[in-house]
Design a protein around this motif. Structure first.
Motif, short mmCIF file in Angstrom:
data_model
loop_
_atom_site.label_atom_id
_atom_site.label_comp_id
_atom_site.label_asym_id
_atom_site.label_seq_id
_atom_site.Cartn_x
_atom_site.Cartn_y
_atom_site.Cartn_z
N PHE A 49 -1.97 7.56 -6.17
CA PHE A 49 -3.01 6.54 -6.16
C PHE A 49 -2.79 5.45 -7.21
O PHE A 49 -3.56 4.50 -7.28
CB PHE A 49 -4.39 7.17 -6.32
CG PHE A 49 -4.76 8.08 -5.18
CD1 PHE A 49 -4.32 7.82 -3.89
CD2 PHE A 49 -5.55 9.20 -5.39
CE1 PHE A 49 -4.65 8.66 -2.83
CE2 PHE A 49 -5.89 10.04 -4.34
CZ PHE A 49 -5.43 9.77 -3.06
N LYS A 50 -1.74 5.57 -8.02
CA LYS A 50 -1.40 4.50 -8.94
C LYS A 50 -0.97 3.24 -8.20
O LYS A 50 -1.14 2.13 -8.69
CB LYS A 50 -0.28 4.95 -9.89
CG LYS A 50 -0.69 6.02 -10.89
CD LYS A 50 0.47 6.37 -11.80
CE LYS A 50 0.07 7.45 -12.81
NZ LYS A 50 1.20 7.82 -13.72
N THR A 51 -0.41 3.44 -7.02
CA THR A 51 0.07 2.29 -6.24
C THR A 51 -0.55 2.22 -4.86
O THR A 51 -0.13 1.42 -4.03
CB THR A 51 1.61 2.34 -6.08
OG1 THR A 51 1.99 3.59 -5.50
CG2 THR A 51 2.30 2.18 -7.42
N GLU A 53 -4.33 2.14 -2.74
CA GLU A 53 -5.78 2.02 -2.76
C GLU A 53 -6.33 2.62 -1.47
O GLU A 53 -5.95 2.19 -0.37
CB GLU A 53 -6.18 0.55 -2.86
CG GLU A 53 -7.66 0.30 -2.96
CD GLU A 53 -8.00 -1.17 -3.11
OE1 GLU A 53 -9.02 -1.61 -2.55
OE2 GLU A 53 -7.21 -1.89 -3.78
N LYS A 55 -9.68 4.60 0.85
CA LYS A 55 -11.08 4.92 1.07
C LYS A 55 -11.16 5.92 2.23
O LYS A 55 -10.43 5.77 3.22
CB LYS A 55 -11.90 3.67 1.39
CG LYS A 55 -12.07 2.73 0.21
CD LYS A 55 -13.00 1.57 0.56
CE LYS A 55 -13.20 0.67 -0.67
NZ LYS A 55 -14.15 -0.45 -0.38
N ASN A 74 -1.04 0.19 0.51
CA ASN A 74 0.09 0.54 -0.35
C ASN A 74 0.51 -0.74 -1.08
O ASN A 74 1.06 -1.67 -0.49
CB ASN A 74 1.24 1.10 0.49
CG ASN A 74 2.38 1.62 -0.36
OD1 ASN A 74 2.94 0.89 -1.17
ND2 ASN A 74 2.73 2.88 -0.17
N LYS A 75 0.25 -0.79 -2.38
CA LYS A 75 0.45 -2.02 -3.14
C LYS A 75 1.91 -2.44 -3.23
O LYS A 75 2.23 -3.63 -3.26
CB LYS A 75 -0.15 -1.85 -4.54
CG LYS A 75 -1.65 -1.61 -4.53
CD LYS A 75 -2.17 -1.29 -5.91
CE LYS A 75 -3.65 -0.92 -5.88
NZ LYS A 75 -4.17 -0.54 -7.22
N HIS A 114 -9.16 -8.06 2.33
CA HIS A 114 -8.01 -8.17 1.42
C HIS A 114 -6.98 -9.18 1.92
O HIS A 114 -5.85 -9.23 1.42
CB HIS A 114 -7.35 -6.81 1.21
CG HIS A 114 -8.14 -5.87 0.35
ND1 HIS A 114 -9.22 -5.14 0.82
CD2 HIS A 114 -8.02 -5.55 -0.98
CE1 HIS A 114 -9.71 -4.40 -0.16
NE2 HIS A 114 -9.01 -4.63 -1.25
#
Length: 373
Positions: A49-51, A53, A55, A74-75, A114
């Motif tokens: 979850f560091k990279t 986001e 829900k 996925n950032k 987004h």
């Protein structure tokens, strides 16, 4: 009317995890996860979850829980690979297209908020998670990392305007088709001599562990050219080690190194745990662990989980060294059949690994996408 709500409490997360156990209660093909492992994967402390986001959502029809879905951004994929995509995953719903519509619309709206251009799924947080909606082989038991869904899933999602994107194939192979031992040995001897390579084995899990990071590095190199690939970060590797390594036995691994001792290829297979997981019913206690242990020790069916070959050694026959090594191990353990996990259809190099072994396509799966901007 369908109402979709975001998971906000421990009780709702429990409902999220329990839902497929209700929907697929009588299915002989669905393979349940271990609930405790699911909770760990979904916990905010998961380094993934560091990279990523995410829900989690639940769908209700009146007061009945009828579906679930996860929205995933996925950032790395969006910001570094410049793919304006929102993923959806962990999709489960009862046989009603309106449930699916409500769940997907929820994720689509998040994507729009987004400024993302399209939605695609089912997919996981990273490439190490389950992906692809089953489109063929609904009467086949799922593998440990294969999504199972009923036949109406792909039909309904296309009715809602979604189009196929990535496609995976899964093969069933008779181990006897690996061929003539003398012929295989001669070929492998030539490859070893020509490229100064040798296979090697791990005698214990303790001996294997220091090489796992090296294997993940090789995965990143092997699959970097595929359109759907997102690099696996170091901190993510620790999570997948804990999630999957407990199921791996050194006897089911084949590795190849060069004359400098560097790993240039590996393959991981596992005895099939599908039946054991079905018997465990989502719990290791009191007897689930026994079914898993027995599946590892007494089994005639294996799953081909992962293969990595350094780009410098692809198309040089290195796969023959891997197959030879595994073949001897399978013979010693009485393994009769092998099943591949999902292989991307576009990955021609991996597809060609199996062309000489009379593979039978027994499952197909796809992701589906839709423009949302």
């Amino acid at each position: 009317m369908i109402k979709v709500v975001e998971v906000q409490s421990k009780g709702q997360m429990k409902d999220f995890i329990d839902l497929p156990f209700t929907i697929y209660k009588n299915s002989p093909y669905w393979v349940p996860p271990i609930k405790k492992d699911e909770l760990k994967s979904f916990h905010p402390n998961n380094p993934v979850f560091k990279t990523v986001e995410v829900k989690f959502f639940l769908a209700y029809k009146e007061k009945e829980l009828v579906g679930r879905i996860v929205s995933i951004i996925n950032k790395i994929e969006v910001k570094e690979l410049h793919k304006p995509k929102i993923r959806f995953g962990w999709l489960i719903f009862k046989d009603d297209i309106n449930i699916l519509k409500a769940l997907l619309t929820t994720v689509e709206n998040i994507g729009k908020q987004h400024n993302l251009s399209y939605i695609e799924g089912p997919m996981g947080f990273s490439n190490m998670d389950k992906a692809g909606m089953l489109t063929y082989g609904f009467d086949k038991t799922a593998t440990l990392i294969g999504i199972y869904n009923e036949e109406f899933y792909p039909r309904y999602i296309q009715q809602l305007g979604y189009q196929p994107k990535a496609e995976w194939l899964e093969y069933a192979i008779d181990v006897d088709s690996f061929g003539n031992l003398d012929k295989m040995k001669k070929l492998c001897d030539v490859i070893r001599k020509r490229y100064q390579l040798q296979t090697y084995n791990f005698k214990s899990f303790k001996e294997l562990l220091p090489h796992v990071d090296e294997m993940f590095d090789l995965i990143n190199l092997t699959y970097s050219e595929l359109q759907s690939f997102v690099p696996i970060e170091k901190y993510q590797i620790e999570h997948y080690k804990k999630k999957y390594l407990k199921f791996i036995h050194p006897d089911f691994i084949s590795c190849v190194k060069d004359n400098n001792g560097n790993m240039i290829a590996f393959a991981i297979t596992m005895p099939s745990f599908s039946k054991a997981f079905q018997k465990a019913k989502g719990k290791l206690l009191p007897f689930g662990w026994w079914h898993l242990l027995r599946a590892q020790k007494v089994n005639t069916h294996v799953e081909f989980y992962l293969i990595g070959i350094h780009p410098d050694y692809q198309n040089k026959g290195v796969n023959a060294l891997i197959i030879e090594e595994l073949y001897y191990k399978f013979l010693a353990r009485g393994i009769k059949t092998l099943e591949t996990n999902p292989l991307l259809e576009e990955n021609i190099k991996v597809q060609q690994l199996w062309k000489n072994y009379n593979p039978i396509i027994h499952k197909k799966r796809k992701t589906f996408y839709k423009e949302i901007s």
